[in-house]
Design a protein around this motif. Structure first.
Motif, PDB file in Angstrom:
ATOM      1  N   GLY A 195       0.808  -1.208   0.000  1.00 10.28           N
ATOM      2  CA  GLY A 195       0.000   0.000   0.000  1.00 10.28           C
ATOM      3  C   GLY A 195       0.840   1.256   0.000  1.00 10.28           C
ATOM      4  N   SER A 196       0.151   2.393   0.057  1.00  7.95           N
ATOM      5  CA  SER A 196       0.848   3.681   0.012  1.00  7.95           C
ATOM      6  C   SER A 196       0.250   4.675   1.011  1.00  7.95           C
ATOM      7  N   SER A 197      -0.335   4.156   2.084  1.00  8.72           N
ATOM      8  CA  SER A 197      -0.854   5.046   3.121  1.00  8.72           C
ATOM      9  C   SER A 197       0.300   5.720   3.843  1.00  8.72           C
ATOM     10  N   ILE A 198       0.028   6.854   4.452  1.00 11.18           N
ATOM     11  CA  ILE A 198       1.069   7.584   5.167  1.00 11.18           C
ATOM     12  C   ILE A 198       1.689   6.723   6.261  1.00 11.18           C
ATOM     13  N   SER A 199       0.863   5.995   7.001  1.00 14.73           N
ATOM     14  CA  SER A 199       1.385   5.168   8.092  1.00 14.73           C
ATOM     15  C   SER A 199       2.327   4.095   7.570  1.00 14.73           C
ATOM     16  N   LEU A 200       1.988   3.484   6.438  1.00 13.57           N
ATOM     17  CA  LEU A 200       2.847   2.451   5.863  1.00 13.57           C
ATOM     18  C   LEU A 200       4.142   3.061   5.333  1.00 13.57           C
ATOM     19  N   LEU A 201       4.043   4.233   4.721  1.00 12.49           N
ATOM     20  CA  LEU A 201       5.239   4.898   4.211  1.00 12.49           C
ATOM     21  C   LEU A 201       6.195   5.259   5.346  1.00 12.49           C
ATOM     22  N   VAL A 202       5.644   5.728   6.452  1.00 18.19           N
ATOM     23  CA  VAL A 202       6.475   6.074   7.612  1.00 18.19           C
ATOM     24  C   VAL A 202       7.099   4.812   8.211  1.00 18.19           C
ATOM     25  N   PHE A 203       6.311   3.724   8.299  1.00 20.48           N
ATOM     26  CA  PHE A 203       6.840   2.451   8.805  1.00 20.48           C
ATOM     27  C   PHE A 203       7.992   1.960   7.924  1.00 20.48           C
ATOM     28  N   SER A 204       7.787   1.994   6.606  1.00 15.13           N
ATOM     29  CA  SER A 204       8.819   1.549   5.679  1.00 15.13           C
ATOM     30  C   SER A 204      10.080   2.392   5.820  1.00 15.13           C
ATOM     31  N   MET A 205       9.920   3.700   5.928  1.00 11.51           N
ATOM     32  CA  MET A 205      11.074   4.583   6.059  1.00 11.51           C
ATOM     33  C   MET A 205      11.801   4.352   7.379  1.00 11.51           C
ATOM     34  N   THR A 206      11.059   4.028   8.434  1.00 14.96           N
ATOM     35  CA  THR A 206      11.677   3.726   9.727  1.00 14.96           C
ATOM     36  C   THR A 206      12.546   2.477   9.635  1.00 14.96           C
ATOM     37  N   VAL A 207      12.004   1.426   9.041  1.00 17.18           N
ATOM     38  CA  VAL A 207      12.758   0.175   8.889  1.00 17.18           C
ATOM     39  C   VAL A 207      13.978   0.395   8.006  1.00 17.18           C
ATOM     40  N   LEU A 208      13.808   1.155   6.920  1.00 17.01           N
ATOM     41  CA  LEU A 208      14.921   1.445   6.018  1.00 17.01           C
ATOM     42  C   LEU A 208      16.020   2.214   6.757  1.00 17.01           C
ATOM     43  N   SER A 209      15.626   3.137   7.614  1.00 17.68           N
ATOM     44  CA  SER A 209      16.594   3.944   8.356  1.00 17.68           C
ATOM     45  C   SER A 209      17.379   3.089   9.341  1.00 17.68           C
ATOM     46  N   VAL A 210      16.704   2.193  10.032  1.00 21.02           N
ATOM     47  CA  VAL A 210      17.396   1.298  10.972  1.00 21.02           C
ATOM     48  C   VAL A 210      18.348   0.379  10.209  1.00 21.02           C
ATOM     49  N   GLY A 211      17.889  -0.134   9.059  1.00 17.81           N
ATOM     50  CA  GLY A 211      18.767  -0.960   8.236  1.00 17.81           C
ATOM     51  C   GLY A 211      20.001  -0.195   7.788  1.00 17.81           C
ATOM     52  N   GLU A 212      19.812   1.053   7.408  1.00 12.78           N
ATOM     53  CA  GLU A 212      20.941   1.901   6.996  1.00 12.78           C
ATOM     54  C   GLU A 212      21.933   2.084   8.136  1.00 12.78           C
ATOM     55  N   ILE A 213      21.418   2.294   9.340  1.00 14.34           N
ATOM     56  CA  ILE A 213      22.275   2.472  10.516  1.00 14.34           C
ATOM     57  C   ILE A 213      23.178   1.262  10.721  1.00 14.34           C
ATOM     58  N   LEU A 214      22.622   0.076  10.519  1.00 18.99           N
ATOM     59  CA  LEU A 214      23.375  -1.150  10.776  1.00 18.99           C
ATOM     60  C   LEU A 214      24.225  -1.582   9.587  1.00 18.99           C
ATOM     61  N   ALA A 215      24.076  -0.928   8.461  1.00 17.90           N
ATOM     62  CA  ALA A 215      24.834  -1.331   7.274  1.00 17.90           C
ATOM     63  C   ALA A 215      25.943  -0.339   6.920  1.00 17.90           C
ATOM     64  N   LEU A 216      25.613   0.908   6.679  1.00 19.30           N
ATOM     65  CA  LEU A 216      26.568   1.824   6.062  1.00 19.30           C
ATOM     66  C   LEU A 216      27.794   2.157   6.927  1.00 19.30           C
ATOM     67  N   PRO A 217      27.649   2.495   8.227  1.00 18.63           N
ATOM     68  CA  PRO A 217      28.878   2.804   8.983  1.00 18.63           C
ATOM     69  C   PRO A 217      29.812   1.615   9.103  1.00 18.63           C
ATOM     70  N   PHE A 218      29.247   0.400   9.205  1.00 16.97           N
ATOM     71  CA  PHE A 218      30.087  -0.787   9.329  1.00 16.97           C
ATOM     72  C   PHE A 218      30.734  -1.159   7.995  1.00 16.97           C
TER      73      PHE A 218
END
Length: 404
Positions: free
Chosen positions: A307-330
């Motif tokens: 879907g493309s609801s605001i809540s889903l978009l925010v959830f997806s961006m949150t998960v993507l951000s956490v994944g980025e935290i654990l990937a890029l600096p390392f």
């Protein structure tokens, strides 16, 4: 208060120079709002087709590859101070020229030129971090730098969304201003320090040549690792290209709302990166942390299928951000550890090239898949590729750097 004290304890041991490098990065990135809106600018304002916009964005990637290689080469030759200085001051005026040439050919040329000059900064900046950070604080120093980048990106896109609603020209003016201010502050703070470290740096370079003149391009495990980083980056950096288009065309979001969601990503990273990095350093090996981070990035894209609801978009961006935290600096830490006693600029440049290649492939590949197969196919394919790359990176890094 406890969270504040935790942050203070986490940052202990980082040098004043590491902090100033991050402050310069924060100022520069706070003004960096063209790239997230470049695709929307070309399709909405200049009326480029999706494929033409993808071609122009690919020229950004070509320039980024050349800039990363050139930055690594020049950093080893002249030092990180001069390369960062000239990159900031030479890239700034180009932002003012870009809106004067609203056609595909000239846009491609100017974006190529701008990204080439701008991305010489990245390997030089990474070498500066390794220069001023203690070995035990290396990942924290990279994380602090990334926090500055993401705080800047949380400010930049949010402000960019507002300014682009008035006039897209404001985006280019603010980018120019940010680069100029960052350059002035950098020179004021590091000019004397560079003179102090010049002789030491020269001795270090001579020692490196004597100890290990091996090129990173002959370090085959690292080359394989860099290829896998490119695969990861091709999927991940849709954040800058196809995600804004998805928000605009499918979710029907306004430009200001797109800016705020992209800025929200930076806010999450600023809030959570240092605690999560500290926990990961204590509890997981680097290979395990990278595996978890890359899988989370894949799941973030897979969520957009539903879907493309605001809540889903925010959830997806949150998960993507956490994944980025654990990937890029390392990923940066792996490169820094692999380059110890070797040509740091060349290693950082090669790692930069690995990510820069994604800026060539991602815009065109993403827009091509969307045009012919739709966004759902893009998100499902991204998840599959990221899951595979997570497994392969885990195996390669485990063999390259078996310690925590």
């Amino acid at each position: 208060m406890k969270l504040f004290n935790y942050y203070i304890n986490t940052f202990k041991g980082l040098s004043n120079e590491a902090w100033m490098l991050s402050i310069v990065m924060l100022i520069n990135r706070s003004g960096s709002m063209v790239l997230p809106f470049l695709g929307v600018y070309m399709t909405d304002h200049l009326k480029f087709s999706l494929e033409n916009a993808g071609i122009v964005l690919s020229f950004y990637g070509i320039g980024s590859v050349i800039g990363s290689w050139l930055g690594g080469f020049l950093t080893d030759k002249f030092g990180e101070y001069y390369i960062q200085t000239w990159s900031l001051f030479l890239s700034a005026p180009i932002f003012l020229i870009i809106p004067l040439f609203p056609n595909v050919e000239m846009m491609a040329v100017l974006i190529f030129l701008q990204s080439t000059i701008s991305d010489t900064f990245r390997p030089a900046n990474s070498v500066a971090i390794t220069k001023y950070a203690r070995p035990e604080n290396l990942t924290k120093a990279f994380s602090l730098n990334r926090m500055a980048i993401n705080l800047g990106f949380s400010i930049g896109p949010a402000l960019g969304g507002i300014l682009s609603g008035i006039s897209y020209n404001f985006l280019f003016v603010v980018n120019f201003t940010g680069a100029m201010i960052a350059g002035i502050i950098y020179v004021i703070f590091f000019r004397k320090r560079n003179k102090i470290f010049r002789e030491r740096k020269k001795a270090e370079r001579n020692q490196i040549v004597k100890i290990a003149g091996k090129s990173p391009y002959k370090d085959y495990p690292f080359l394989l690792y860099s290829v896998l980083c490119t695969v990861f980056a091709i999927c991940f950096f849709q954040f800058f290209n196809t995600i804004p288009l998805f928000y605009k065309d499918v979710a029907k979001l306004s430009q200001s709302t797109i800016g705020f969601i992209l800025g929200y990503s930076g806010f999450i990273i600023v809030l959570m990166e240092m605690p999560l990095v500290s926990i990961a350093e204590r509890t997981l090996k680097i290979s395990q942390t990278l595996f978890v981070g890359i899988i989370l990035c894949g799941l973030a894209y897979l969520a957009l299928v539903f879907g493309s609801s605001i809540s889903l978009l925010v959830f997806s961006m949150t998960v993507l951000s956490v994944g980025e935290i654990l990937a890029l600096p390392f990923m940066s830490t792996v490169t820094a550890k692999r380059s110890e006693g070797k040509n740091k600029g060349a290693y950082m440049g090669l790692n930069g090239i690995a990510f820069s290649l994604s800026f060539i492939v991602t815009p065109y590949l993403g827009t091509y898949v969307v045009s012919h197969f739709g966004f759902d196919s893009l998100w499902i394919g991204s998840f599959a590729v990221l899951a595979l790359s997570a497994v392969l990176i885990y195996i390669v890094v485990k063999k390259m750097i078996p310690m925590r």
